[in-house]
Design an enzyme around this catalytic site. Structure first.
Site: not given
Length: 405
Positions: A7, A98, A187, A218, A248, A341, A391
């Protein structure tokens, strides 16, 4: 079956190795044999490697000339030294990556070929921070393992590739769509995993469920999942659209951007920096993009930190309402990723005022560090789940299925 997952991000790279049975997949995610992370801090010459296998942890500083050299050093810890878990890298059966942007072409995970690599490189103009890093990871593994070991690209955009036309076309000139300017969503690996895990936890058929999955880290995004597919999402052409995030802005009036660009001191690069790195929680609070530090500041009476959280929750609730409207109802609301979470106040704040949708949480369960748990009250019409997103495991499953095919 040895499955290596990579990843890769712009300044970091996470990896893990799974040993999976060849006849069937485990129902619960197994613990990786080996995990590693490389960080390339901006402004430094070295890299930091952390490795964990069994009960041993290793931390070293690397001084390779390239990502490929650092990745090769990381792979050495798989088959040598105290962190060894395999005899040699040739025992790896398949590698999963990924890849952030698959464009309109890739709707499913895909075996990597020269043509796929060329497509990932071509799509880098849509994801200039992530796709080049993903491609570098692929090429680094090729250099170490050779072309015989199959590598699989698992695209973050793939889960959203079946969005209805009305959901992915922007209301600008039609020429935008012809130029590939449309909502792609991101995502997706996390949203898909959480939707499938939600069905498992509820003992329901995924195809019969209407879900909203909230990936809050984030970066933040929502997905409306119906019959197992994403039918709406908050991120769009880029991961900048949608919810307020750590640094962001999320969606803002495009007229603001035109106004700023007309000012003499605002360049495109400066605007890019403002929207992606100096906005969101960090921009409003003036403190940090880390929600834990925002909570500490609120406790100390910091007004801008309080405002940052209020905006964050306002936009999150609005997004959940919009997703529910497009689903035509709701069976379960899912919170996942670092904030989703771990931040009980965010879950409570997001659900506050949504009682009209049938959402009501048990505050004792919500505050009890839930994991893969339903925190809704017994009488609530909508279940509220906290799911630990995995993931890497989702990517490993895709690899297993490719080898089985």
């Amino acid at each position: 079956m040895k499955v290596l997952v990579l990843n890769a991000g712009s300044s970091s790279q996470k990896s893990c190795l799974y040993d999976l049975p060849e006849d069937r997949l485990p129902e619960a995610p197994p613990k990786p044999l080996w995990e590693a992370q490389i960080d390339w801090p901006h402004g430094t010459d070295g890299a930091y490697l952390k490795v964990k296998s069994a009960h041993l942890k290793l931390e070293v500083t690397l001084f390779g000339a390239s990502r490929s050299e650092d990745t090769a050093r990381m792979l050495e810890t798989l088959s040598s030294g105290e962190t060894q878990v395999i005899a040699h890298p040739g025992q790896i059966d398949i590698v999963g990556h990924r890849v952030v942007h698959g464009g309109e072409t890739y709707r499913d995970s895909t075996r990597i070929t020269p043509a796929v690599k060329a497509a990932i490189a071509r799509l880098a103009h849509f994801a200039p921070v992530h796709n080049p890093a993903n491609l570098a990871g692929i090429e680094a593994l090729e250099a170490v393992l050779g072309p015989e070991v199959p590598q699989i690209a698992v695209f973050d955009t793939a889960f959203h590739s079946r969005l209805p036309t009305a959901a992915y076309v922007y209301p600008g000139p039609y020429a935008w769509l012809e130029a590939g300017i449309r909502r792609y969503g991101f995502h997706g690996i996390s949203h898909r995993y959480c939707a499938e895990r939600a069905a498992q936890l509820l003992g329901r058929d995924l195809e019969q469920l209407r879900l909203i999955t909230c990936h809050l880290g984030n970066g933040c995004s929502l997905a409306a999942v119906q019959a197992g597919f994403s039918i709406d999402t908050t991120m769009g052409f880029t991961p900048l659209e949608g919810l307020m995030m750590g640094s962001r802005s999320g969606s803002v009036d495009p007229g603001i951007l035109i106004h700023l660009l007309r000012q003499g001191d605002c360049s495109v690069d400066k605007l890019d920096h403002l929207l992606n790195q100096a906005s969101g929680l960090e921009g409003i609070s003036g403190i940090s993009n880390d929600l834990r530090l925002i909570f500490e500041a609120i406790e100390a009476g910091h007004a801008r930190a309080r405002l940052a959280l209020d905006i964050y929750l306002h936009r999150l609730r609005a997004g959940i309402g919009a997703m529910a409207a497009n689903l035509g109802g709701l069976d379960a609301l899912v919170f996942t990723a670092g904030v989703g979470e771990n931040a009980a106040p965010v879950r409570a704040g997001a659900c506050e005022g949504l009682e009209f949708l049938g959402i009501a949480i048990d505050h004792h369960k919500n505050n009890d560090r839930p994991k893969d748990t339903d925190i809704a009250t017994a009488a609530a019409a909508v279940r509220v789940l906290v799911i630990h997103t995995q993931e890497d495991w989702a990517i490993a499953r895709e690899c297993w299925q490719h080898l089985r095919r």
